[in-house]
Design an enzyme around this catalytic site. Structure first.
Site, short mmCIF file in Angstrom:
data_model
loop_
_atom_site.label_atom_id
_atom_site.label_comp_id
_atom_site.label_asym_id
_atom_site.label_seq_id
_atom_site.Cartn_x
_atom_site.Cartn_y
_atom_site.Cartn_z
N ARG A 27 -3.21 -9.92 -9.58
CA ARG A 27 -4.42 -9.07 -9.63
C ARG A 27 -5.43 -9.62 -10.64
NH1 ARG A 27 -7.62 -6.57 -13.13
NH2 ARG A 27 -5.78 -5.98 -14.35
N HIS A 226 -6.04 -10.76 -23.43
CA HIS A 226 -6.56 -12.03 -22.91
C HIS A 226 -6.53 -13.01 -24.07
CE1 HIS A 226 -8.02 -10.88 -18.81
NE2 HIS A 226 -7.78 -9.69 -19.33
N CYS A 257 -12.25 -11.76 -15.96
CA CYS A 257 -12.83 -10.59 -15.33
C CYS A 257 -14.20 -10.98 -14.81
CB CYS A 257 -12.94 -9.42 -16.31
SG CYS A 257 -13.67 -7.97 -15.53
N ASN A 266 -5.40 -14.27 -19.13
CA ASN A 266 -4.51 -13.36 -19.86
C ASN A 266 -3.51 -14.17 -20.66
OD1 ASN A 266 -5.29 -11.95 -17.18
ND2 ASN A 266 -4.55 -10.29 -18.48
P1 HMG Z 1 -20.37 2.06 -6.20
O1 HMG Z 1 -21.24 1.08 -5.55
O2 HMG Z 1 -20.93 2.93 -7.28
O3 HMG Z 1 -19.62 2.93 -5.11
O4 HMG Z 1 -19.14 1.26 -6.80
P2 HMG Z 1 -19.99 4.32 -4.46
O5 HMG Z 1 -18.98 5.33 -4.90
O6 HMG Z 1 -21.45 4.62 -4.67
O7 HMG Z 1 -19.79 3.99 -2.90
C1 HMG Z 1 -20.59 3.03 -2.26
C2 HMG Z 1 -19.89 2.52 -1.00
O8 HMG Z 1 -18.68 1.85 -1.38
C3 HMG Z 1 -19.47 3.62 -0.05
O9 HMG Z 1 -19.59 3.07 1.27
C4 HMG Z 1 -18.01 3.82 -0.34
O10 HMG Z 1 -17.24 4.31 0.75
C5 HMG Z 1 -17.57 2.40 -0.67
P3 HMG Z 1 -20.79 3.50 2.23
O11 HMG Z 1 -20.63 4.99 2.36
O12 HMG Z 1 -22.04 3.10 1.49
O13 HMG Z 1 -20.51 2.71 3.46
N1 HMG Z 1 -16.42 2.41 -1.56
C6 HMG Z 1 -15.25 1.77 -1.30
N2 HMG Z 1 -14.84 0.97 -0.29
C7 HMG Z 1 -13.57 0.52 -0.36
N3 HMG Z 1 -12.71 0.81 -1.37
C8 HMG Z 1 -13.10 1.58 -2.39
C9 HMG Z 1 -14.42 2.08 -2.37
N4 HMG Z 1 -15.10 2.88 -3.23
C10 HMG Z 1 -16.31 3.06 -2.72
N5 HMG Z 1 -12.24 1.86 -3.37
C11 HMG Z 1 -16.82 1.17 -7.44
C12 HMG Z 1 -18.13 1.93 -7.55
C13 HMG Z 1 -15.88 1.77 -8.47
C14 HMG Z 1 -16.27 1.35 -6.05
C15 HMG Z 1 -17.11 -0.31 -7.74
O14 HMG Z 1 -17.78 -0.40 -8.94
C16 HMG Z 1 -15.87 -1.16 -7.79
O15 HMG Z 1 -15.21 -1.35 -6.78
N6 HMG Z 1 -15.55 -1.70 -8.98
C17 HMG Z 1 -14.36 -2.52 -9.13
C18 HMG Z 1 -14.48 -3.39 -10.32
C19 HMG Z 1 -13.20 -4.17 -10.55
O16 HMG Z 1 -12.30 -4.19 -9.74
N7 HMG Z 1 -13.13 -4.83 -11.73
C20 HMG Z 1 -11.99 -5.62 -12.11
C21 HMG Z 1 -10.84 -4.78 -12.53
S1 HMG Z 1 -10.98 -4.15 -14.20
C22 HMG Z 1 -10.36 -5.44 -15.19
O17 HMG Z 1 -10.18 -6.54 -14.73
C23 HMG Z 1 -9.99 -5.13 -16.61
C24 HMG Z 1 -8.47 -5.01 -16.82
O18 HMG Z 1 -7.81 -6.22 -16.48
C25 HMG Z 1 -8.16 -4.64 -18.28
C26 HMG Z 1 -8.87 -5.54 -19.29
O19 HMG Z 1 -8.68 -6.78 -19.27
O20 HMG Z 1 -9.59 -4.97 -20.11
C27 HMG Z 1 -7.87 -3.90 -15.93
MG MG Z 2 -7.62 -7.93 -17.82
#
Ligand code: HMG
Ligand code: MG
Length: 317
Positions: A27, A226, A257, A266
């Site tokens: 992931r 990380h 990220c 990481n």
């Molecule tokens: P948004 O654009 O604000 O979404 O994104 P929304 O709620 O306004 O919805 C817009 C459209 O997206 C809608 O579709 C929803 O259905 C669709 P429409 O009606 O326009 O056709 N939608 C989805 N489709 C599929 N799956 C979903 C989903 N949700 C909404 N789950 C959102 C908000 C949270 C969805 C977006 O910002 C997002 O997906 N972000 C993900 C970011 C991410 O994955 N980042 C990496 C992970 S975090 C990380 O790496 C840190 C970590 O490792 C710890 C560390 O190191 O600190 C964990």
């Molecule tokens: Mg991370």
């Protein structure tokens, strides 16, 4: 000498007998890759990690496919992980109800929401303020708990933020408390850009404990480092000395990220296993098999692993 070199086993006081490694390579490692990694390679990666003895493998994310295109194949990947031994846990990231429904439709039993301690990263990663993102997570955690799922609450930018600089401990504690009150079973403290140092880790764990969030009580506390500045192992040791027993790591040191460009890989799982073996702390991981997996994955990605341990053990005479 026959076989791979191993560290001499010299236990140190004040450490747990066993550490659970929460493997995030599939992931956190792959979410940042530019080239598309085929779904069958991802599935094989998870199977190989499990065969190397990793019992918690974070498999993918059910986020918006446009936000993280590399993990857009979650629906194809997850069913290919059926058939792993029953003790292998396969947590997945879910930001909202849509993500939770996608994950549970495929039988996921462990999910993670992912909050930020800082406003800028909350905006960039989730398109929301910190409080708006907490409001998005609350019904996800509630529904997941109703359905008997295990919920991890990630907390990013705990030790520094590339846009906001220093992050006050109290700001981290506030969001951790909100995730705990929502019902998360576990919190994972993210050093997203790798700026933490051991005293800072100890100070945050102490500040959380003062708020009733001890490392070993529910929600339990895990650490997610990380290795940008080479501090991840030192930080891990500090966390273990303060009661943490679950450590996130990524095979071969893959990672980053896409929403925080200064985040590099990481903590490499192999580097962690090497240190823990030397300290006499059990992990259940077969280091040779794990190194072979990371070398195999590095071949698929077309570049060598940044892990020191992978480099050393894959160049033995
Ligand atoms: P948004 O654009 O604000 O979404 O994104 P929304 O709620 O306004 O919805 C817009 C459209 O997206 C809608 O579709 C929803 O259905 C669709 P429409 O009606 O326009 O056709 N939608 C989805 N489709 C599929 N799956 C979903 C989903 N949700 C909404 N789950 C959102 C908000 C949270 C969805 C977006 O910002 C997002 O997906 N972000 C993900 C970011 C991410 O994955 N980042 C990496 C992970 S975090 C990380 O790496 C840190 C970590 O490792 C710890 C560390 O190191 O600190 C964990
Ligand atoms: Mg991370």
């Amino acid at each position: 000498m026959t076989g791979s070199p191993l560290p001499q086993r010299v236990p140190a006081a004040g450490l747990p007998a066993r550490v659970r490694i929460h493997e995030v390579g599939p992931r956190d490692g792959l979410q940042n890759e530019k080239a598309t990694v085929p779904t069958d390679v991802k599935a094989s990666f998870v199977h190989r990690l499990a065969a190397a003895g990793l019992t918690t493998v974070e498999a993918t994310s059910f986020v918006h496919p446009k936000w993280v295109p590399q993990l857009a194949d979650a629906e194809d990947l997850f069913p290919r992980l059926a058939g792993l031994p029953g003790d292998v846990r396969l947590p997945v990231l879910v930001p909202n109800i849509r993500g939770l429904e996608r994950a549970t439709a495929l039988g996921a039993r462990r999910v993670a929401v992912f909050a930020s301690a800082t406003e800028t990263f909350a905006r960039r990663n989730l398109n929301r303020t910190v409080d708006e993102s907490l409001a998005m997570f609350a019904p996800v955690v509630a529904r997941a708990k109703e359905e008997g799922l295990h919920v991890r609450g990630y907390l990013s930018m705990c030790f520094g933020d590339p846009w906001e600089g220093q992050v006050p401990l109290a700001q981290v504690v506030r969001v951790a408390r909100a995730l705990a009150d929502m019902g998360c079973d576990e919190l994972s403290l993210g050093d997203t850009i790798g700026t933490a140092t051991p005293g800072h880790v100890a100070a945050l764990l102490a500040a959380l404990a003062a708020d009733g969030l001890g490392a070993a009580t529910r929600p339990t506390i895990s650490v997610h480092f990380h290795d940008t500045y080479g501090q991840a192992l030192a930080n891990t040791l500090a966390a273990l000395q303060h009661g943490v027993t679950t450590v996130d790591a990524s095979a071969g040191g893959l990672g980053g990220c896409p929403f925080a460009k200064s985040a590099t890989g990481n903590l490499a799982t192999e580097d962690l296993v090497w240190m823990l073996q030397g300290l006499g702390v059990e992990t259940g991981v077969d280091l040779d098999r794990l190194v072979a997996t990371s070398v195999w994955m590095a071949d698929r990605l077309g570049r060598p692993s940044p892990s020191r341990t992978v480099t050393a053990l894959s160049h033995k005479e």
